[in-house]
Scaffold this motif. Structure first.
Motif, mmCIF file in Angstrom:
data_model
loop_
_atom_site.group_PDB
_atom_site.id
_atom_site.type_symbol
_atom_site.label_atom_id
_atom_site.label_comp_id
_atom_site.label_asym_id
_atom_site.label_seq_id
_atom_site.Cartn_x
_atom_site.Cartn_y
_atom_site.Cartn_z
ATOM 1 N N SER A 170 60.471 62.068 65.890
ATOM 2 C CA SER A 170 59.961 61.115 64.908
ATOM 3 C C SER A 170 60.741 59.805 64.944
ATOM 4 C CB SER A 170 59.984 61.729 63.501
ATOM 5 O OG SER A 170 61.264 62.226 63.206
ATOM 6 N N LEU A 171 60.052 58.755 64.511
ATOM 7 C CA LEU A 171 60.618 57.411 64.447
ATOM 8 C C LEU A 171 61.092 57.154 63.025
ATOM 9 C CD1 LEU A 171 61.059 54.620 65.817
ATOM 10 C CD2 LEU A 171 58.765 54.007 65.024
ATOM 11 N N HIS A 172 62.285 56.561 62.904
ATOM 12 C CA HIS A 172 62.893 56.271 61.614
ATOM 13 C C HIS A 172 63.337 54.812 61.588
ATOM 14 C CE1 HIS A 172 63.423 60.663 60.867
ATOM 15 N NE2 HIS A 172 63.390 60.661 62.188
ATOM 16 N N GLU A 173 63.482 54.280 60.364
ATOM 17 C CA GLU A 173 63.973 52.912 60.225
ATOM 18 C C GLU A 173 64.919 52.823 59.041
ATOM 19 O OE1 GLU A 173 62.347 48.395 60.716
ATOM 20 O OE2 GLU A 173 61.019 49.799 59.710
ATOM 21 N N LEU A 174 65.953 52.031 59.223
ATOM 22 C CA LEU A 174 66.910 51.742 58.164
ATOM 23 C C LEU A 174 66.824 50.250 57.878
ATOM 24 C CD1 LEU A 174 69.311 52.530 56.325
ATOM 25 C CD2 LEU A 174 70.807 52.106 58.295
ATOM 26 N N ILE A 175 66.441 49.914 56.667
ATOM 27 C CA ILE A 175 66.396 48.512 56.252
ATOM 28 C C ILE A 175 67.806 48.104 55.832
ATOM 29 C CG2 ILE A 175 65.396 46.843 54.634
ATOM 30 C CD1 ILE A 175 63.399 48.115 56.687
ATOM 31 N N ILE A 176 68.278 47.007 56.378
ATOM 32 C CA ILE A 176 69.628 46.536 56.091
ATOM 33 C C ILE A 176 69.540 45.411 55.060
ATOM 34 C CG2 ILE A 176 71.748 45.583 57.062
ATOM 35 C CD1 ILE A 176 70.987 48.392 58.146
ATOM 36 N N ASP A 177 70.113 45.645 53.900
ATOM 37 C CA ASP A 177 70.125 44.654 52.829
ATOM 38 C C ASP A 177 71.474 44.738 52.118
ATOM 39 O OD1 ASP A 177 69.951 46.994 51.351
ATOM 40 O OD2 ASP A 177 67.873 46.674 50.749
ATOM 41 N N GLU A 178 71.632 43.999 51.041
ATOM 42 C CA GLU A 178 72.905 44.001 50.326
ATOM 43 C C GLU A 178 73.257 45.378 49.782
ATOM 44 O OE1 GLU A 178 75.330 41.768 50.380
ATOM 45 O OE2 GLU A 178 73.979 40.742 51.754
ATOM 46 N N THR A 179 72.247 46.166 49.404
ATOM 47 C CA THR A 179 72.502 47.525 48.937
ATOM 48 C C THR A 179 73.167 48.340 50.045
ATOM 49 O OG1 THR A 179 70.596 47.400 47.483
ATOM 50 C CG2 THR A 179 71.429 49.596 47.978
ATOM 51 N N PHE A 180 72.666 48.192 51.278
ATOM 52 C CA PHE A 180 73.263 48.899 52.413
ATOM 53 C C PHE A 180 74.719 48.496 52.581
ATOM 54 C CE2 PHE A 180 74.786 48.691 56.740
ATOM 55 C CZ PHE A 180 74.675 50.015 57.133
#
Length: 192
Positions: A170-180
């Protein structure tokens, strides 16, 4: 055990990484020496390495990819190491924005189930915090899991599943933002 930030990975180290891959990945999911070397020449800042004394026992590999490759990965129902040539990898430039691809994470079987994945996770957070400090903007990271342990690892990093490519992959994504970044700073002291 210690993590090292490696920019001058030599032929032996690439061979050591491939030797670990051979122990943990099916042949369809392993790159060749030529493919790994080509990607490394495109961007030398792609490995987070875990050592036991002078022996590499694990690694995480990720790099910035061109928008064209990002779209291909998201749309495709197949993805192999050979689908990612060095020409699709970008070099980091301060002030620019990037999407990354995490191509692989592996720990030598003799060192599995001993807490070493946590050290690689800390190294990942340190890597990302260093990029932020260096004014390199990362919007998201794609990764493909090819096993249940890989899927659990991505879950620990808070990757969200995007789609199933085929059974067990499966394909996954991690959104990088200030919370990260806030979370990452709480998980590590920011050094490798």
């Amino acid at each position: 055990m210690q993590l090292r930030d490696i920019h001058d990975v030599d032929r032996k180290l690439i061979q050591d990484i491939l030797a670990i891959d051979e122990l943990v990945y099916a042949s369809d999911f392993r790159g060749t020496y030529e493919e790994v070397s080509e990607r490394f020449r495109a961007n030398r800042d792609m490995f987070i390495l875990l050592y036991d004394d002078d022996k590499i026992i694990g690694y995480l590999c990720l790099f910035p990819i061109k928008a064209e490759l990002y779209e291909k990965i998201v749309r495709s129902d197949r993805m192999y190491d050979s689908d990612i040539p060095g020409s699709m990898i970008e070099r980091y430039t301060p002030g620019e924005r990037y999407k990354l691809f995490m191509i692989s994470v592996a720990i030598h079987p003799d060192y599995q189930n001993q807490g070493h994945s946590g050290k690689i996770i800390q190294g990942f957070y340190s890597y990302m915090l260093k990029k932020q400090k260096d004014n390199i903007h990362i919007d998201s990271i794609l990764a493909i899991s090819v096993s249940k342990p890989g899927e659990r690892f991505l879950g620990k990093l808070r990757f969200a599943p995007l789609k199933e490519i085929k059974s067990g992959i499966s394909l996954h994504e991690l959104i990088i933002d200030e919370t990260f970044y806030s979370m990452a700073a709480g998980e590590t002291d920011g050094t490798i």
